[in-house]
Design a protein around this motif. Structure first.
Motif, PDB file in Angstrom:
ATOM      1  N   LYS A   1       0.715  -1.339   0.065  1.00 16.41           N
ATOM      2  CA  LYS A   1       0.075   0.118   0.073  1.00 16.41           C
ATOM      3  C   LYS A   1       1.029   1.244   0.043  1.00 16.41           C
TER       4      LYS A   1
ATOM      5  N   GLN B   1     -25.608   5.935   2.347  1.00 16.03           N
ATOM      6  CA  GLN B   1     -24.374   6.317   2.538  1.00 16.03           C
ATOM      7  C   GLN B   1     -24.174   8.048   2.713  1.00 16.03           C
TER       8      GLN B   1
ATOM      9  N   VAL C   1     -20.422   9.220   4.123  1.00 14.73           N
ATOM     10  CA  VAL C   1     -19.361   8.490   3.538  1.00 14.73           C
ATOM     11  C   VAL C   1     -19.575   8.523   2.040  1.00 14.73           C
TER      12      VAL C   1
ATOM     13  N   LYS D   1     -16.451   8.216  -0.056  1.00 12.98           N
ATOM     14  CA  LYS D   1     -15.383   7.255   0.055  1.00 12.98           C
ATOM     15  C   LYS D   1     -15.376   6.027  -1.236  1.00 12.98           C
ATOM     16  N   THR D   2     -14.443   6.209  -1.879  1.00 11.35           N
ATOM     17  CA  THR D   2     -14.385   5.439  -3.048  1.00 11.35           C
ATOM     18  C   THR D   2     -13.951   3.859  -2.661  1.00 11.35           C
ATOM     19  N   GLU D   3     -13.893   3.091  -3.508  1.00  8.33           N
ATOM     20  CA  GLU D   3     -13.325   1.818  -3.241  1.00  8.33           C
ATOM     21  C   GLU D   3     -12.014   1.964  -3.149  1.00  8.33           C
TER      22      GLU D   3
ATOM     23  N   ASP E   1     -10.144   4.546  -1.523  1.00  6.72           N
ATOM     24  CA  ASP E   1     -10.255   5.043  -0.334  1.00  6.72           C
ATOM     25  C   ASP E   1     -10.097   3.815   0.856  1.00  6.72           C
ATOM     26  N   ARG E   2     -11.249   3.095   0.733  1.00  5.32           N
ATOM     27  CA  ARG E   2     -11.579   2.057   1.628  1.00  5.32           C
ATOM     28  C   ARG E   2     -10.313   1.093   1.486  1.00  5.32           C
ATOM     29  N   TYR E   3      -9.706   0.815   0.289  1.00  8.11           N
ATOM     30  CA  TYR E   3      -8.535  -0.071   0.182  1.00  8.11           C
ATOM     31  C   TYR E   3      -7.531   0.140   0.944  1.00  8.11           C
TER      32      TYR E   3
ATOM     33  N   ASN F   1      -7.159   2.597   3.279  1.00 10.46           N
ATOM     34  CA  ASN F   1      -7.475   2.574   4.564  1.00 10.46           C
ATOM     35  C   ASN F   1      -7.405   1.526   5.434  1.00 10.46           C
ATOM     36  N   GLU F   2      -7.540   0.125   4.646  1.00 16.42           N
ATOM     37  CA  GLU F   2      -7.497  -1.051   5.404  1.00 16.42           C
ATOM     38  C   GLU F   2      -5.996  -1.563   5.986  1.00 16.42           C
TER      39      GLU F   2
END
Length: 307
Positions: A207, A276, A281, A284-286, A288-290, A292-293
């Protein structure tokens, strides 16, 4: 091809070949002597058989000798790997075959104990680059995400071998030349192919934070590492936006056809959009979520980056 705005990923292995070949341009006497010894034995079946008789006395590996192609450093590594196992057999061959002794003495000389020791150290050095080339040249798995961590390891290997020691000055000199060649292509992090950085970002074990960490670890310049990490983050979002736009257009076209046919709307999808918005949220895009994981903490060399 290697031209254009970005360096093609497949050129990474080619650049590494140039780096190693530049280091081997001042080839050691040890390698020359071993090459000439191997070449003499491989000139005829009778010589090979005589040599194999001495190999059998030691009960050593019977994999055989291979002669390198001087312009292909990986074949030099394989030649050394095959030859060092037969050091004693070479010595017995020298004692029993006068022509072998005379022929080699007229050239670079007969490999001695110091040459074999030097060859073993050279092998350990070249082995790292050999395995790197195999990894990034693979055709049955994703390779671009391997670039940054592997190149980082090799860069620090070069720096460690540059330390002059009494054991083998020539290896130190070779590492210095290789590092100079390395920096010609990869010394300026701003000029490196950003797609290779992005490939590392898309590896769930790395990442975004890995980019800055790796560059600081390699070059020791915290500001450049931080600046480039920001650039890579921006480029990653630009690529994602382009991808999202393409997917969105395809989805919109499909939905339009559906609406025209039956005037149907997806109630559940609309409800989820409303949720949402209420939760704040919606932006929040896919991606962004990836990002932040938590990173995957796998050390498995067979880790599938696509899963």
């Amino acid at each position: 091809m290697c031209g254009g705005k970005f360096l093609h990923v497949r050129c990474v292995a080619h650049i590494m070949n140039l780096v190693v070949m530049d280091g081997l341009s001042e080839i050691s006497v040890a390698i020359k002597r071993i090459r000439e010894a191997v070449g003499f034995i491989r000139q005829s079946p009778a010589r090979i058989q005589k040599f194999n008789n001495f190999v059998a006395l030691d009960n050593t590996s019977k994999s055989g000798l291979c002669l390198d192609v001087p312009m292909r450093w990986n074949s030099t590594f394989l030649m050394l790997q095959s030859a060092v196992k037969y050091e004693h057999a070479f010595d017995l061959y020298r004692l029993s075959y006068k022509q072998f002794k005379n022929d080699l003495e007229a050239k670079s000389g007969i490999p001695d104990i110091h040459d074999w020791e030097s060859a073993r150290r050279m092998m350990k050095f070249l082995e790292q680059f050999y395995h790197f080339t195999l990894k990034v040249s693979g055709s049955q798995y994703i390779t671009s995400n391997l670039f940054l961590p592997e190149v980082g390891n090799l860069y620090n290997l070069l720096k460690s071998w540059m330390v002059v020691n009494n054991e083998d000055y020539q290896l130190s000199f070779m590492a210095t030349k290789m590092k100079q060649k390395y920096e010609k292509y990869w010394g300026d992090v701003d000029k490196m192919n950003k797609l290779l950085y992005i490939a590392a970002v898309l590896d769930p074990r790395r990442k975004l934070r890995f980019i800055g960490f790796a560059l600081k670890w390699m070059y020791g310049d915290e500001k450049s590492a931080s600046d480039l990490t920001s650039d890579v983050e921006e480029a990653t979002y630009e690529l994602y936006a382009h991808y999202e736009n393409q997917v969105g257009e395809a989805s919109s076209s499909s939905q339009t056809e559906l609406d025209e046919d039956g005037g149907k709307m997806d109630l559940i999808a609309e409800y989820m959009k409303q949720l949402q918005k209420e939760r704040g949220v919606v932006n929040k895009t896919e991606l962004d979520r990836y990002l932040n994981e938590e990173v995957e903490r796998s050390m498995d060399p067979k880790f599938d980056v696509l899963c």
